[in-house]
Design a protein around this motif. Structure first.
Motif, PDB file in Angstrom:
ATOM      1  N   SER A   2      67.352  -1.359 -66.152  1.00 37.37           N
ATOM      2  CA  SER A   2      67.896  -0.802 -67.394  1.00 37.37           C
ATOM      3  C   SER A   2      69.136   0.041 -67.130  1.00 37.37           C
ATOM      4  O   SER A   2      70.123  -0.047 -67.860  1.00 37.37           O
ATOM      5  CB  SER A   2      66.827   0.043 -68.096  1.00 37.37           C
ATOM      6  OG  SER A   2      65.731  -0.748 -68.478  1.00 37.37           O
ATOM      7  N   LEU A  10      66.100  -0.337 -71.808  1.00 41.00           N
ATOM      8  CA  LEU A  10      65.804   1.048 -71.443  1.00 41.00           C
ATOM      9  C   LEU A  10      64.690   1.596 -72.331  1.00 41.00           C
ATOM     10  O   LEU A  10      63.776   2.276 -71.867  1.00 41.00           O
ATOM     11  CB  LEU A  10      67.063   1.908 -71.569  1.00 41.00           C
ATOM     12  CG  LEU A  10      66.894   3.388 -71.185  1.00 41.00           C
ATOM     13  CD1 LEU A  10      66.570   3.509 -69.701  1.00 41.00           C
ATOM     14  CD2 LEU A  10      68.138   4.178 -71.530  1.00 41.00           C
ATOM     15  N   SER A  53      58.737   7.484 -69.801  1.00 45.92           N
ATOM     16  CA  SER A  53      59.083   6.278 -69.042  1.00 45.92           C
ATOM     17  C   SER A  53      57.946   5.844 -68.129  1.00 45.92           C
ATOM     18  O   SER A  53      57.944   4.718 -67.626  1.00 45.92           O
ATOM     19  CB  SER A  53      60.332   6.533 -68.192  1.00 45.92           C
ATOM     20  OG  SER A  53      60.120   7.621 -67.328  1.00 45.92           O
TER      21      SER A  53
END
Length: 462
Positions: free
Chosen positions: A91, A324, A370
């Motif tokens: 990403s 992302l 994340s």
């Protein structure tokens, strides 16, 4: 070699009949059962076997259910380190070639953090109001002393836990996912700075991501068995005493995600992007639909990227923001859910959460989203939150049983946010094609038209 001929009753040959013969029906009895129905069947069978084991005292059945669930969870966690690392590196390196990349990346990450803060705050408020897990405290005698919290989370634990002492330790599978996130971000930025010399490494990382996703899909196909084992073992151990508090928790998660999806996002689109939220939902529906069924942000990513471009976001920016977002934008899995999950586990174990603990939950959700890396399920994020706050990881097992039910709504919320943020950023940059946005929902648009054939085949019923 030519096909042999077969003489018919009239003397004619029927060599063509051999190749034209219809394919025999599949012997797989689950061929035409949808994946969602397989999950439901696994849940129902888990309930049934769990109650049988509990009522008859069949320890062998309870042990079998535990092993089935344990194997599934181990397989799922096995994909976490390479998936988190490769998804983040890919990403970040997609920023190359994007005009104004630093500014766009900054705005994107700020919106990610801002909406994550709103989502986790909603989860905390709902948890405080409804106290999920409080009905489980009567089962405290069933919890072993080893299940009790050994320490309380602190700021120092959180900050020092971000930086690994060595890379091998971070990838050792000891629950240090944030350290992998740290390494992935550093390596991704370094790869951009190195330039062309880093191309072989970037290509390798892209291949690693694709391979890991493929392996993850194989694990996902085992979800019905995993659900059977997890819910069965939980019911065999706790019986009806477990189901009541879990029902409250389930309702809380759905309400929290619905508030984010149908209240927060429309307000942001109306106020900051000056667009009609109804047209957003009409245009993004294919991605939301697939997210609900597949329960995977990464699996839905090709559709999410396509609908985001169709909604007027420039293609170059969408190609960066959506991948992302598929690894770092998780308002359902990393915002609403871990907040409620931490409160549930704290209530179940009789642990008091104060202002410091709630603040740690917020920070963990905003920074560590994340860690979910687009997985089916938010196990990593929940584990990360419990570890940060100092709650027992054994509490995860109490929520795993109903995770597939929760994950449909969570993933749908995640994917919606992954499309909303690029629209907000593109609108602020003046690059949003508003004509395309307004007409996106009126165009015929089928998932089959854009999903890669390989991914599409994996989404079909087993």
């Amino acid at each position: 070699m030519s096909s042999p001929s077969i003489n018919g009753a009239d003397g004619s040959t029927a060599s063509a009949a051999i190749t034209a013969a219809p394919t025999p029906p599949s012997r797989n009895p689950f061929k035409h059962i949808s994946f969602g129905m397989q999950i439901l069947l696994g849940l129902l069978l888990g309930l049934l076997f769990g109650f049988i084991a509990r009522s008859t005292g069949a320890e062998w059945l309870g042990s079998t259910l535990q092993q089935v669930g344990s194997i599934f969870v181990k397989l799922l966690f096995l994909t976490v380190p390479p998936l988190v690392f490769s998804a983040l590196v890919v990403s970040i390196t997609n920023l190359r070639g994007v005009v104004g990349a630093a500014r766009l990346a900054g705005k994107t990450l700020l919106w990610f953090a801002g909406t994550a803060f709103i989502a986790v705050s909603i989860g905390i408020v709902l948890g405080i109001l409804t106290s999920p897990g409080s009905g489980f405290t009567g089962n405290a005698a069933k919890l072993t002393t080893s299940d009790a919290p050994s320490h309380t989370g602190s700021w120092l634990d959180f900050v020092t836990g971000l930086i690994p002492s060595n890379p091998i330790d971070a990838f050792s599978g000891n629950g240090k996912v944030l350290q992998i996130v740290f390494i992935g971000i550093v390596v991704g930025i370094a790869a951009i700075k190195v330039g062309k010399k880093a191309d072989p490494f970037i290509n390798f990382t892209k291949s690693l991501l694709e391979i890991t996703q493929k392996a993850l899909w194989w694990v996902i196909r085992l979800s019905p068995l995993g659900v059977l084992g997890l819910i069965g073992k939980s019911v065999a151990t706790y019986g009806w005493d477990l189901l009541a508090p879990l029902a409250t928790f389930t309702v809380d998660v759905y309400i929290g995600c619905a508030i984010v999806l149908f209240v927060v996002y429309p307000i942001l689109l109306s106020v900051f992007a000056k667009v009609n939220p109804l047209k957003f939902f009409a245009g993004a529906w294919p991605a939301l639909q697939l997210a609900f069924v597949s329960r995977s942000s990464i699996g839905t990513m090709p559709v999410t990227e396509a609908v985001t471009k169709r909604l007027g976001v420039p293609g170059a920016y969408a190609s960066f923001a959506v991948p992302l977002g598929a690894t770092t934008k998780m308002d359902g899995c990393a915002g609403v859910y871990p907040a409620l999950g931490a409160i549930f586990v704290a209530n179940a174990y009789g642990v008091h959460l104060g202002f410091k603990e709630y603040l740690l939950i917020v920070i963990c959700s905003v920074i560590g989203s994340s860690a979910t890396a687009g997985l089916t399920g938010a196990l990593v994020m929940l584990t990360l939150t419990l570890t940060t706050v100092g709650l027992p990881l054994e509490g995860v097992a109490l929520l795993l049983a109903i995770d597939p039910i929760l994950d449909m709504m969570r993933t749908m919320t995640n994917v919606a946010g992954q499309a909303v943020v690029p629209i907000l950023v593109a609108a602020s940059e003046g690059t949003l094609d508003r004509k395309k946005f307004d007409t996106a929902g009126s165009q015929a648009f089928n998932i089959d038209d854009i999903v890669d054939a390989d991914i599409e085949s994996e989404l079909q019923p087993a």
